[in-house]
Design a protein around this motif. Sequence first.
Motif, short mmCIF file in Angstrom:
data_model
loop_
_atom_site.label_atom_id
_atom_site.label_comp_id
_atom_site.label_asym_id
_atom_site.label_seq_id
_atom_site.Cartn_x
_atom_site.Cartn_y
_atom_site.Cartn_z
N THR A 110 55.30 -85.98 -35.82
CA THR A 110 56.43 -85.07 -35.86
C THR A 110 55.99 -83.63 -36.02
N PHE A 111 54.82 -83.40 -36.61
CA PHE A 111 54.30 -82.04 -36.72
C PHE A 111 54.19 -81.37 -35.35
N GLN A 112 53.92 -82.15 -34.31
CA GLN A 112 53.79 -81.60 -32.97
C GLN A 112 55.02 -80.80 -32.55
N LEU A 113 56.19 -81.30 -32.90
CA LEU A 113 57.43 -80.79 -32.35
C LEU A 113 57.82 -79.43 -32.90
N GLY A 114 57.16 -78.97 -33.96
CA GLY A 114 57.45 -77.66 -34.50
C GLY A 114 56.77 -76.53 -33.74
N THR A 115 55.78 -76.87 -32.92
CA THR A 115 55.05 -75.84 -32.18
C THR A 115 55.46 -75.81 -30.71
N ALA A 116 55.20 -76.87 -30.01
CA ALA A 116 55.53 -76.94 -28.58
C ALA A 116 55.50 -78.38 -28.14
N THR A 117 56.50 -78.77 -27.40
CA THR A 117 56.56 -80.12 -26.87
C THR A 117 56.31 -80.07 -25.38
N PRO A 118 55.25 -80.70 -24.89
CA PRO A 118 54.93 -80.62 -23.46
C PRO A 118 56.12 -80.91 -22.56
N PHE A 119 56.24 -80.12 -21.52
CA PHE A 119 57.28 -80.28 -20.50
C PHE A 119 58.70 -80.21 -21.08
N THR A 120 58.92 -79.32 -22.05
CA THR A 120 60.30 -79.14 -22.53
C THR A 120 60.68 -77.66 -22.57
N LEU A 121 60.62 -77.02 -23.73
CA LEU A 121 61.23 -75.71 -23.93
C LEU A 121 60.28 -74.55 -23.67
N ASN A 122 60.82 -73.49 -23.04
CA ASN A 122 60.06 -72.24 -22.99
C ASN A 122 60.35 -71.44 -24.26
N ALA A 123 59.79 -70.24 -24.38
CA ALA A 123 59.90 -69.48 -25.63
C ALA A 123 61.33 -69.13 -25.96
N ARG A 124 62.09 -68.69 -24.97
CA ARG A 124 63.48 -68.31 -25.24
C ARG A 124 64.28 -69.53 -25.69
N MET A 125 64.10 -70.64 -25.02
CA MET A 125 64.80 -71.86 -25.40
C MET A 125 64.36 -72.36 -26.77
N GLN A 126 63.06 -72.25 -27.05
CA GLN A 126 62.53 -72.67 -28.34
C GLN A 126 63.23 -71.93 -29.47
N ASN A 127 63.35 -70.60 -29.32
CA ASN A 127 64.00 -69.81 -30.36
C ASN A 127 65.48 -70.12 -30.46
N ALA A 128 66.12 -70.35 -29.31
CA ALA A 128 67.54 -70.71 -29.34
C ALA A 128 67.75 -72.04 -30.06
N TRP A 129 66.86 -72.99 -29.79
CA TRP A 129 66.97 -74.30 -30.45
C TRP A 129 66.73 -74.17 -31.96
N PHE A 130 65.72 -73.36 -32.34
CA PHE A 130 65.46 -73.13 -33.77
C PHE A 130 66.70 -72.56 -34.47
N ILE A 131 67.26 -71.49 -33.89
CA ILE A 131 68.26 -70.69 -34.59
C ILE A 131 69.68 -71.25 -34.45
N GLU A 132 70.05 -71.63 -33.24
CA GLU A 132 71.43 -72.05 -33.00
C GLU A 132 71.57 -73.53 -32.64
N GLY A 133 70.46 -74.18 -32.35
CA GLY A 133 70.51 -75.59 -31.97
C GLY A 133 70.20 -76.54 -33.10
N GLY A 134 70.08 -76.02 -34.31
CA GLY A 134 69.81 -76.88 -35.46
C GLY A 134 68.36 -77.25 -35.63
N GLY A 135 67.47 -76.66 -34.83
CA GLY A 135 66.08 -77.07 -34.84
C GLY A 135 65.35 -76.82 -36.15
N THR A 136 65.53 -75.63 -36.72
CA THR A 136 64.81 -75.32 -37.96
C THR A 136 65.26 -76.24 -39.09
N ASP A 137 66.55 -76.48 -39.19
CA ASP A 137 67.05 -77.39 -40.24
C ASP A 137 66.51 -78.80 -40.04
N MET A 138 66.48 -79.24 -38.79
CA MET A 138 66.01 -80.58 -38.50
C MET A 138 64.52 -80.71 -38.82
#
Length: 368
Positions: A110-138
Motif C-alpha cells: 500500500t505504500f506504493q500508492l502514495g507516490t505513483a501508481t503505474p499507468f494511472t494518474l498524472n500530476a494534476r490528477m494526483q493532486n486532485a485525488w489527494f485534495i478533493e478525491g479523498g486520497g489523503t484521508d484514505m
Amino acid sequence: MDRRSFIKKAGTAGAGAAVATTLAAPAIAQENPKITWRLTSSFPKSLDTIYGAAETMAERVKAATDGAFEIQVFAAGEIVPGLQAVDAATDGTVEMCHTASYYYWGKDATFQLGTATPFTLNARMQNAWFIEGGGTDMLNEFYHSQGVHGIPCGNTGAQMGGWFRKEINTVEDLDGLKMRIGGFAGKILAKLGVAPQQIAGGDIYPALEKGTIDATEWVGPYDDQKLGFNKVAKYYYYPGWWEGGAALHSFTNLEKFNGLPKHYQAILTDASYFANASMLARYDVKNPGALKQLVADGAVLRPFNQTVLDACHEKALEVFAETSAENEMFKKIYDSQLAFAKEAYLWQQLSEYTFDTYMMLLQRAGKL
C-alpha cells in the motif's frame, strides 16, 4: 480635574495596562509554544528541487509561527540512510521525514500508492485525488496504522523512462537487464525479465558507472543532469509510465503529530501543500533547459514503442490483481485511484489534451 488627581489616575491606568500586558505574554507564548523538530530526507542536498521541498515546507512553518515551530532538515545519510527515513520517523529517532512513500512498498504494498501508481494518474490528477478525491484521508487511514501521518509535499510531474546502455526496441531487449527502479515498477518489469534494483539517489551513478546496473531511472532532465547519468549511459527513454505524477510526502511520527496544537497541525499541513505545488513548478521551469543541454551533450532521446508499453501495461494489471487479492487496503485505495483516473482522462481528452496538442504543434512549427 486637578493635575495631581489626573497623574494619580493615569498612573493607576498605566499600572493596569502594564499588568494586562504582563498577563497577556504567557497566553501568547502558550498559543505558540517553542518546538524544534528534526526531519531526515531521503535525498542529497545536491538535488535542490527534490531535497529543497522539505526546506520550503520548513521555512513556511517557521514563518507562519514567527519562529516558534522550527523544523531542522537533514540530508540523506546525516542521521539515517535515505531509504530508512520512514523507519526513523516511526521509531522516534526523528519527528519527521521527507521521502517517497513507495520506497517502503516492501513493508506493505500500500505504500506504493502514495507516490505513483503505474499507468494511472498524472500530476494534476494526483493532486486532485489527494485534495478533493479523498486520497489523503484514505492514505492516512493506512499510514496511521504504520505509525506516521502523511501529507503530500512535492511532485515531480511525469518522469522520464530512464537511461539505458542499449536501445530497447523489443520486449525481449528487457530480458536480463539490471535496472535501478523504485517501487512497483520493478515488480512489473521483473515479469518481463528485468532484475530490479532499489538504490538511493546518491548511490546510483557509481553503480551505473561500474556496470553493477545496466540502466536507471530517477526523475527527469534537471536532476538526471546533476547526477551525471548521461556520462555513463547514452539512451534516454520516455515516458516513465510508472510515475505519471510522482508525489513525495512529509511524514510525521503519529504521536508527535497528534500532540501538536491544532493550529500547528494546520500550519504544517498548509506548508506541505505549498511545497507540493512549489516543487512541481520548479521542475517545470528547470527541466526544459536541462533537456536541451543533455541532448547537446550527446544524449539520444528514444520513446518506448507501443509494443513495449502494451507489454508493460499487461504485466501491471497482473501485479495489481495479484496484490489486490491479498491486500484489502491496497485494493481499496487502488480502486479509488483507478475510478478517479477513468473520469479524469475522459475530461482531459476534451480539455488539456486537445489544447496542449495544438500548442505543441505550434511549438514544433516555430510559431510560439
